[in-house]
Motif scaffolding. Structure first.
Motif, PDB file in Angstrom:
ATOM      1  N   LEU A   1       0.833  -1.205   0.000  1.00 18.87           N
ATOM      2  CA  LEU A   1       0.000   0.000   0.000  1.00 18.87           C
ATOM      3  C   LEU A   1       0.864   1.250   0.000  1.00 18.87           C
ATOM      4  O   LEU A   1       0.606   2.198  -0.770  1.00 18.87           O
ATOM      5  CB  LEU A   1      -0.928  -0.010   1.217  1.00 18.87           C
ATOM      6  CG  LEU A   1      -1.826   1.231   1.388  1.00 18.87           C
ATOM      7  CD1 LEU A   1      -2.724   1.423   0.174  1.00 18.87           C
ATOM      8  CD2 LEU A   1      -2.653   1.130   2.660  1.00 18.87           C
ATOM      9  N   GLN A   2       1.897   1.272   0.831  1.00 15.69           N
ATOM     10  CA  GLN A   2       2.788   2.425   0.883  1.00 15.69           C
ATOM     11  C   GLN A   2       3.507   2.625  -0.441  1.00 15.69           C
ATOM     12  O   GLN A   2       3.657   3.756  -0.920  1.00 15.69           O
ATOM     13  CB  GLN A   2       3.803   2.256   2.015  1.00 15.69           C
ATOM     14  CG  GLN A   2       4.709   3.472   2.223  1.00 15.69           C
ATOM     15  CD  GLN A   2       3.922   4.707   2.613  1.00 15.69           C
ATOM     16  OE1 GLN A   2       3.271   4.734   3.644  1.00 15.69           O
ATOM     17  NE2 GLN A   2       3.965   5.734   1.768  1.00 15.69           N
ATOM     18  N   LEU A   3       3.934   1.523  -1.048  1.00  7.64           N
ATOM     19  CA  LEU A   3       4.607   1.609  -2.342  1.00  7.64           C
ATOM     20  C   LEU A   3       3.668   2.172  -3.404  1.00  7.64           C
ATOM     21  O   LEU A   3       4.067   3.021  -4.217  1.00  7.64           O
ATOM     22  CB  LEU A   3       5.117   0.224  -2.765  1.00  7.64           C
ATOM     23  CG  LEU A   3       5.886   0.158  -4.095  1.00  7.64           C
ATOM     24  CD1 LEU A   3       7.136   1.044  -4.047  1.00  7.64           C
ATOM     25  CD2 LEU A   3       6.251  -1.284  -4.423  1.00  7.64           C
ATOM     26  N   ALA A   4       2.422   1.699  -3.398  1.00  8.92           N
ATOM     27  CA  ALA A   4       1.429   2.204  -4.365  1.00  8.92           C
ATOM     28  C   ALA A   4       1.220   3.703  -4.181  1.00  8.92           C
ATOM     29  O   ALA A   4       1.134   4.453  -5.166  1.00  8.92           O
ATOM     30  CB  ALA A   4       0.118   1.454  -4.195  1.00  8.92           C
ATOM     31  N   GLN A   5       1.136   4.146  -2.939  1.00  9.83           N
ATOM     32  CA  GLN A   5       0.964   5.575  -2.668  1.00  9.83           C
ATOM     33  C   GLN A   5       2.174   6.375  -3.141  1.00  9.83           C
ATOM     34  O   GLN A   5       2.028   7.482  -3.676  1.00  9.83           O
ATOM     35  CB  GLN A   5       0.726   5.790  -1.167  1.00  9.83           C
ATOM     36  CG  GLN A   5      -0.620   5.242  -0.698  1.00  9.83           C
ATOM     37  CD  GLN A   5      -0.775   5.241   0.814  1.00  9.83           C
ATOM     38  OE1 GLN A   5       0.210   5.287   1.552  1.00  9.83           O
ATOM     39  NE2 GLN A   5      -2.014   5.162   1.278  1.00  9.83           N
ATOM     40  N   ASN A   6       3.366   5.807  -2.982  1.00  9.41           N
ATOM     41  CA  ASN A   6       4.581   6.498  -3.425  1.00  9.41           C
ATOM     42  C   ASN A   6       4.681   6.569  -4.946  1.00  9.41           C
ATOM     43  O   ASN A   6       5.218   7.532  -5.501  1.00  9.41           O
ATOM     44  CB  ASN A   6       5.822   5.778  -2.875  1.00  9.41           C
ATOM     45  CG  ASN A   6       5.944   5.900  -1.363  1.00  9.41           C
ATOM     46  OD1 ASN A   6       5.331   6.757  -0.754  1.00  9.41           O
ATOM     47  ND2 ASN A   6       6.733   5.018  -0.760  1.00  9.41           N
ATOM     48  N   LEU A   7       4.168   5.536  -5.630  1.00  9.88           N
ATOM     49  CA  LEU A   7       4.298   5.453  -7.083  1.00  9.88           C
ATOM     50  C   LEU A   7       3.161   6.152  -7.831  1.00  9.88           C
ATOM     51  O   LEU A   7       3.271   6.385  -9.034  1.00  9.88           O
ATOM     52  CB  LEU A   7       4.349   3.985  -7.512  1.00  9.88           C
ATOM     53  CG  LEU A   7       5.538   3.153  -6.993  1.00  9.88           C
ATOM     54  CD1 LEU A   7       5.433   1.710  -7.482  1.00  9.88           C
ATOM     55  CD2 LEU A   7       6.870   3.768  -7.426  1.00  9.88           C
ATOM     56  N   ALA A   8       2.075   6.455  -7.124  1.00  3.51           N
ATOM     57  CA  ALA A   8       0.901   7.058  -7.782  1.00  3.51           C
ATOM     58  C   ALA A   8       1.302   8.344  -8.502  1.00  3.51           C
ATOM     59  O   ALA A   8       1.950   9.224  -7.939  1.00  3.51           O
ATOM     60  CB  ALA A   8      -0.185   7.332  -6.765  1.00  3.51           C
ATOM     61  N   SER A   9       0.892   8.444  -9.779  1.00  2.00           N
ATOM     62  CA  SER A   9       1.264   9.602 -10.581  1.00  2.00           C
ATOM     63  C   SER A   9       0.051  10.113 -11.350  1.00  2.00           C
ATOM     64  O   SER A   9      -1.072  10.042 -10.864  1.00  2.00           O
ATOM     65  CB  SER A   9       2.409   9.221 -11.524  1.00  2.00           C
ATOM     66  OG  SER A   9       2.912  10.353 -12.187  1.00  2.00           O
ATOM     67  N   SER A  10       0.271  10.591 -12.567  1.00  2.00           N
ATOM     68  CA  SER A  10      -0.785  11.296 -13.305  1.00  2.00           C
ATOM     69  C   SER A  10      -2.011  10.432 -13.576  1.00  2.00           C
ATOM     70  O   SER A  10      -3.146  10.920 -13.502  1.00  2.00           O
ATOM     71  CB  SER A  10      -0.229  11.842 -14.618  1.00  2.00           C
ATOM     72  OG  SER A  10       0.296  10.795 -15.411  1.00  2.00           O
ATOM     73  N   GLY A  11      -1.815   9.147 -13.892  1.00  2.00           N
ATOM     74  CA  GLY A  11      -2.964   8.288 -14.180  1.00  2.00           C
ATOM     75  C   GLY A  11      -3.887   8.166 -12.988  1.00  2.00           C
ATOM     76  O   GLY A  11      -5.110   8.314 -13.112  1.00  2.00           O
ATOM     77  N   PHE A  12      -3.314   7.914 -11.824  1.00  2.00           N
ATOM     78  CA  PHE A  12      -4.127   7.808 -10.614  1.00  2.00           C
ATOM     79  C   PHE A  12      -4.697   9.172 -10.228  1.00  2.00           C
ATOM     80  O   PHE A  12      -5.850   9.281  -9.809  1.00  2.00           O
ATOM     81  CB  PHE A  12      -3.301   7.242  -9.456  1.00  2.00           C
ATOM     82  CG  PHE A  12      -4.111   6.987  -8.218  1.00  2.00           C
ATOM     83  CD1 PHE A  12      -4.845   5.814  -8.076  1.00  2.00           C
ATOM     84  CD2 PHE A  12      -4.164   7.924  -7.195  1.00  2.00           C
ATOM     85  CE1 PHE A  12      -5.609   5.579  -6.940  1.00  2.00           C
ATOM     86  CE2 PHE A  12      -4.923   7.704  -6.056  1.00  2.00           C
ATOM     87  CZ  PHE A  12      -5.653   6.520  -5.933  1.00  2.00           C
ATOM     88  N   ARG A  13      -3.904  10.221 -10.392  1.00  2.00           N
ATOM     89  CA  ARG A  13      -4.368  11.561 -10.053  1.00  2.00           C
ATOM     90  C   ARG A  13      -5.597  11.932 -10.886  1.00  2.00           C
ATOM     91  O   ARG A  13      -6.588  12.459 -10.362  1.00  2.00           O
ATOM     92  CB  ARG A  13      -3.255  12.589 -10.264  1.00  2.00           C
ATOM     93  CG  ARG A  13      -3.662  14.014  -9.898  1.00  2.00           C
ATOM     94  CD  ARG A  13      -2.468  14.955  -9.856  1.00  2.00           C
ATOM     95  NE  ARG A  13      -1.747  14.983 -11.127  1.00  2.00           N
ATOM     96  CZ  ARG A  13      -0.511  14.503 -11.284  1.00  2.00           C
ATOM     97  NH1 ARG A  13       0.117  13.947 -10.269  1.00  2.00           N
ATOM     98  NH2 ARG A  13       0.083  14.576 -12.451  1.00  2.00           N
ATOM     99  N   ASP A  14      -5.553  11.646 -12.186  1.00  2.00           N
ATOM    100  CA  ASP A  14      -6.665  11.998 -13.066  1.00  2.00           C
ATOM    101  C   ASP A  14      -7.927  11.198 -12.736  1.00  2.00           C
ATOM    102  O   ASP A  14      -9.030  11.746 -12.708  1.00  2.00           O
ATOM    103  CB  ASP A  14      -6.280  11.762 -14.530  1.00  2.00           C
ATOM    104  CG  ASP A  14      -5.195  12.714 -15.010  1.00  2.00           C
ATOM    105  OD1 ASP A  14      -4.949  13.723 -14.322  1.00  2.00           O
ATOM    106  OD2 ASP A  14      -4.596  12.436 -16.061  1.00  2.00           O
TER     107      ASP A  14
END
Length: 279
Positions: A201-214
């Protein structure tokens, strides 16, 4: 022209900025005195008060409160107005609002500016929020043409693009492109938070970028607004959610069956369809 704004949040405050820039005298009413003071200080309104009687001299009043407050505050508002005053609203759901208000006020016309941000409150208000954005008006057969003309003129001055439709048509359309995305986006965030391995979960939060943001933006917005969408556009939203679930199940089945040919065709179809919705 004197224009009243009932509700000085993101939409009401932004309206105030643009209407004042057009030379109108803007009167604002909010539930909180601190909001009134801030709206004056920011230059969103000329005058502001917690007392609805301030709007007594307004030629046009925009109701910009949360959806659940529109009907009760409208009933308080009209006791202060002359019969000639034009009233419109900005709610993202139109059918229940128009059905409740139109019979009580001859000079009412429903409206919905398709503009906003994930932020809320007078601090989030901004100039030119409506520029180039759709602005839906929902007159019915009893709406005076003079009322339609006046509100159209104001909307055009904001730089918005005007659309006319029936309230029911509006609610079905926005269930697809506005209300459904909020629920899908919220479900996406909730699903990600369902990861049971804290390191992953922490890794996913760290890697989240434009795709997840949009794709997560609207699901991380104002909870009150999302709740009101569900409550006041319930039937149309349920229909959209059920159709979305059907399409999600179809994707799951294709992946389970490793049917890459059909999956690719599906993704090609959605790629081709997207420009019809987003320029």
């Amino acid at each position: 022209m004197k224009i009243g704004i009932l509700g000085l949040g993101l939409i009401g405050g932004s309206l105030g900025y643009d209407l004042r820039s057009q030379g109108h005298h803007v009167l604002g009413v909010s539930r909180r005195q601190s909001t009134c003071q801030k709206a004056i200080a920011l230059g969103s309104v000329d005058e502001a008060s917690v007392d609805m009687s301030l709007l007594a001299t307004a030629d046009v009043v925009f109701i910009c409160t949360p959806i659940g407050l529109i009907v009760p505050q409208f009933q308080q508002l009209i006791s202060h107005l002359s019969a000639a005053t034009i009233i419109t609203d900005v709610a993202s759901v139109k059918t229940p609002i128009v059905k409740a208000l139109a019979p009580l006020w001859r000079n009412f016309i429903g409206g919905h500016p398709m503009a906003g941000t994930a932020d809320s409150g007078i601090e989030a208000a901004q100039r030119d929020l409506f520029l180039g954005r759709p602005y839906v008006l929902t007159p019915d057969t009893t709406t005076p043409t003079s009322v339609i003309s006046v509100v159209e003129e104001i909307v055009r001055s904001l730089g918005a693009n005007i659309y006319h439709c029936q309230p029911e048509q509006h609610d079905r359309a926005v269930s697809w492109i506005s209300h459904l995305p909020v629920m899908v986006s919220a479900a996406l965030i909730a699903a990600c938070m369902g990861e049971t391995d804290p390191d992953v979960l922490q890794l996913a939060q760290n890697l989240a970028s434009s795709g997840f943001r949009d794709t997560s933006r609207v699901g991380g917005g104002n909870p009150e607004l999302g709740l009101m969408m569900a409550q006041y556009n319930r039937q149309a939203l349920l229909g959209s959610l059920q159709e979305y679930r059907h399409n999600l199940d179809e994707l799951i089945n294709l992946i389970e069956q490793e049917n890459w040919t059909v999956l690719e065709a599906k993704l090609q179809s959605t790629q081709q369809a997207r420009p019809n919705f987003v320029e």
